[in-house]
Design a protein around this motif. Structure first.
Motif, mmCIF file in Angstrom:
data_model
loop_
_atom_site.group_PDB
_atom_site.id
_atom_site.type_symbol
_atom_site.label_atom_id
_atom_site.label_comp_id
_atom_site.label_asym_id
_atom_site.label_seq_id
_atom_site.Cartn_x
_atom_site.Cartn_y
_atom_site.Cartn_z
ATOM 1 N N ILE A 167 0.841 -1.199 0.000
ATOM 2 C CA ILE A 167 0.000 0.000 0.000
ATOM 3 C C ILE A 167 0.881 1.255 0.000
ATOM 4 O O ILE A 167 0.622 2.213 -0.742
ATOM 5 C CB ILE A 167 -0.946 0.004 1.216
ATOM 6 C CG1 ILE A 167 -2.016 -1.091 1.060
ATOM 7 C CG2 ILE A 167 -1.619 1.363 1.386
ATOM 8 C CD1 ILE A 167 -2.863 -1.303 2.290
ATOM 9 N N LEU A 168 1.922 1.239 0.814
ATOM 10 C CA LEU A 168 2.840 2.375 0.865
ATOM 11 C C LEU A 168 3.534 2.591 -0.474
ATOM 12 O O LEU A 168 3.750 3.736 -0.896
ATOM 13 C CB LEU A 168 3.876 2.160 1.978
ATOM 14 C CG LEU A 168 3.342 2.303 3.410
ATOM 15 C CD1 LEU A 168 4.363 1.786 4.415
ATOM 16 C CD2 LEU A 168 3.003 3.763 3.716
ATOM 17 N N GLN A 169 3.886 1.507 -1.155
ATOM 18 C CA GLN A 169 4.482 1.645 -2.488
ATOM 19 C C GLN A 169 3.489 2.265 -3.460
ATOM 20 O O GLN A 169 3.851 3.100 -4.281
ATOM 21 C CB GLN A 169 4.937 0.283 -2.987
ATOM 22 C CG GLN A 169 6.104 -0.305 -2.207
ATOM 23 C CD GLN A 169 6.497 -1.681 -2.691
ATOM 24 O OE1 GLN A 169 6.616 -1.908 -3.887
ATOM 25 N NE2 GLN A 169 6.675 -2.615 -1.765
ATOM 26 N N GLY A 170 2.226 1.827 -3.360
ATOM 27 C CA GLY A 170 1.195 2.403 -4.204
ATOM 28 C C GLY A 170 0.957 3.871 -3.919
ATOM 29 O O GLY A 170 0.551 4.634 -4.808
ATOM 30 N N LEU A 171 1.219 4.280 -2.682
ATOM 31 C CA LEU A 171 1.068 5.695 -2.292
ATOM 32 C C LEU A 171 2.305 6.512 -2.639
ATOM 33 O O LEU A 171 2.345 7.715 -2.375
ATOM 34 C CB LEU A 171 0.798 5.783 -0.788
ATOM 35 C CG LEU A 171 -0.527 5.187 -0.294
ATOM 36 C CD1 LEU A 171 -0.585 5.185 1.230
ATOM 37 C CD2 LEU A 171 -1.722 5.946 -0.867
ATOM 38 N N GLY A 172 3.323 5.859 -3.186
ATOM 39 C CA GLY A 172 4.557 6.563 -3.548
ATOM 40 C C GLY A 172 5.589 6.610 -2.443
ATOM 41 O O GLY A 172 6.638 7.233 -2.597
ATOM 42 N N LYS A 173 5.311 5.958 -1.324
ATOM 43 C CA LYS A 173 6.244 5.921 -0.188
ATOM 44 C C LYS A 173 7.133 4.672 -0.305
ATOM 45 O O LYS A 173 7.095 3.769 0.527
ATOM 46 C CB LYS A 173 5.478 5.905 1.131
ATOM 47 C CG LYS A 173 4.455 7.018 1.283
ATOM 48 C CD LYS A 173 5.120 8.355 1.469
ATOM 49 C CE LYS A 173 4.098 9.456 1.722
ATOM 50 N NZ LYS A 173 4.734 10.780 1.941
ATOM 51 N N VAL A 174 7.963 4.656 -1.344
ATOM 52 C CA VAL A 174 8.723 3.447 -1.660
ATOM 53 C C VAL A 174 9.760 3.126 -0.592
ATOM 54 O O VAL A 174 10.001 1.963 -0.266
ATOM 55 C CB VAL A 174 9.404 3.601 -3.037
ATOM 56 C CG1 VAL A 174 10.187 2.342 -3.393
ATOM 57 C CG2 VAL A 174 8.364 3.891 -4.114
ATOM 58 N N ASN A 175 10.398 4.135 -0.036
ATOM 59 C CA ASN A 175 11.487 3.904 0.922
ATOM 60 C C ASN A 175 10.991 3.599 2.337
ATOM 61 O O ASN A 175 11.735 3.038 3.140
ATOM 62 C CB ASN A 175 12.417 5.117 0.975
ATOM 63 C CG ASN A 175 13.181 5.312 -0.324
ATOM 64 O OD1 ASN A 175 13.490 4.334 -1.003
ATOM 65 N ND2 ASN A 175 13.456 6.563 -0.687
ATOM 66 N N THR A 176 9.773 3.977 2.637
ATOM 67 C CA THR A 176 9.257 3.821 4.003
ATOM 68 C C THR A 176 9.266 2.382 4.492
ATOM 69 O O THR A 176 9.735 2.111 5.609
ATOM 70 C CB THR A 176 7.835 4.407 4.110
ATOM 71 O OG1 THR A 176 7.860 5.780 3.723
ATOM 72 C CG2 THR A 176 7.314 4.298 5.535
ATOM 73 N N PRO A 177 8.777 1.404 3.707
ATOM 74 C CA PRO A 177 8.826 0.014 4.195
ATOM 75 C C PRO A 177 10.246 -0.480 4.441
ATOM 76 O O PRO A 177 10.476 -1.290 5.348
ATOM 77 C CB PRO A 177 8.154 -0.783 3.059
ATOM 78 C CG PRO A 177 7.331 0.207 2.320
ATOM 79 C CD PRO A 177 8.074 1.490 2.415
ATOM 80 N N ILE A 178 11.202 -0.001 3.631
ATOM 81 C CA ILE A 178 12.598 -0.424 3.812
ATOM 82 C C ILE A 178 13.160 0.132 5.118
ATOM 83 O O ILE A 178 13.833 -0.573 5.871
ATOM 84 C CB ILE A 178 13.458 0.052 2.617
ATOM 85 C CG1 ILE A 178 12.902 -0.535 1.319
ATOM 86 C CG2 ILE A 178 14.917 -0.350 2.809
ATOM 87 C CD1 ILE A 178 13.558 -0.002 0.072
#
Length: 287
Positions: free
Chosen positions: A137-148
């Motif tokens: 979901i975060l990747q879909g929101l453009g928050k690609v680095n947050t999960p890492i």
């Protein structure tokens, strides 16, 4: 996480306690090859749903439809919890017969260890399912680095916890199972918080978590009672566990609908949902 846990337990821990490395590797093989493998099976569903979530959430956000994105996220989280919570309870209650069913030619000692470790890991099924979904979901929101970043924080916490547990307790391999659960729990909390901050999203609690948990408790009790009753007659774990799983799934389905934990529209969104709705209506569980 798995690489770090492997290194800590098989390389550092034997030197700390002056233990036989062959025994250590054998026990870790049971943990990673059986208990961890079994706990990962329900998470595959969350991974599949997570992959499907990225384009739909990204499309809604690109169209500035924040409300639509929130509704999509809410449905995905609820669907994942409706499936992962009973899976976790089922693995906890039926750990030993399930391990026996899928992994043959094991001694009683190995079977007991694998089952106990699976019971310890069962809670991580819920955490991993939700954290995996929220990562996508975060990747879909453009928050690609947050999960890492969240994974890095969780890795540090679980590593410290594993080292301390191995140093100051006699939990042995259970320390790694606890650390693994802690890692998934940290990831779950951090990713959920990040999604909330990104879209102002608040997850509905009662129908998403509470009702599935209560329905799963009834299911777990039914599964245990049926398994124990059949085992007294058949003296075979493999023969007894399959009817217990089937009946437990029916009990969960019925309890979930009776407790109004899922609507007809939500049920239709499941794989073969139209068939589930048809069965529910025929049994007068849905109107």
């Amino acid at each position: 996480s798995s690489t770090v846990n492997n290194s800590i337990y098989t390389k550092w821990y034997p030197s700390l306690r002056n233990l036989d490395t062959v025994s250590i590797y054998e026990k870790y093989g049971i943990f990673s090859g059986q208990s961890l493998t079994m706990s990962n099976i329900p998470i595959a569903f969350a991974s599949a749903m997570a992959s499907a979530m990225i384009p739909s959430v990204a499309q809604l956000m690109a169209a500035r439809d924040v409300k639509g994105a929130r509704e999509k996220i809410g449905l995905a989280v609820k669907t994942t919890m409706v499936i992962s919570i009973p899976c976790a309870v089922g693995l906890f209650v039926l750990a030993k017969p399930v391990i026996s069913l899928l992994f043959t030619h094991k001694t009683a000692e190995e079977l007991n260890l694998a089952a106990a470790l699976l019971m310890t890991l069962s809670l991580s099924v819920i955490f991993y399912a939700l954290s995996t979904l929220n990562s996508s979901i975060l990747q879909g929101l453009g928050k690609v680095n947050t999960p890492i970043i969240n994974a890095g924080i969780s890795l540090v916490v679980q590593t410290v916890a594993a080292v301390l547990l191995l140093m100051f307790t006699r939990l042995d391999l259970y320390s790694i199972a606890i650390a693994n659960t802690l890692y998934s729990g940290m990831m779950c909390v951090l990713n959920q918080w990040a999604v909330r901050r990104a879209v102002g999203y608040r997850q509905e609690i009662v129908k998403t978590f509470v009702i599935p948990a209560f329905a799963s408790a009834f299911m777990g009790a039914a599964a245990w009672a049926i398994y124990e009753g059949l085992y007294m007659v058949t003296k075979s774990m493999r023969i007894s566990v399959i009817p217990a799983i089937v009946i437990a799934a029916v009990v969960y389905f019925v309890m979930l609908i009776l407790m109004r934990g899922i609507t007809e529209q939500e049920l239709r969104s499941f794989p073969k949902g139209y068939l589930l709705v048809k069965v529910a209506k025929k049994c007068r569980l849905l109107r």
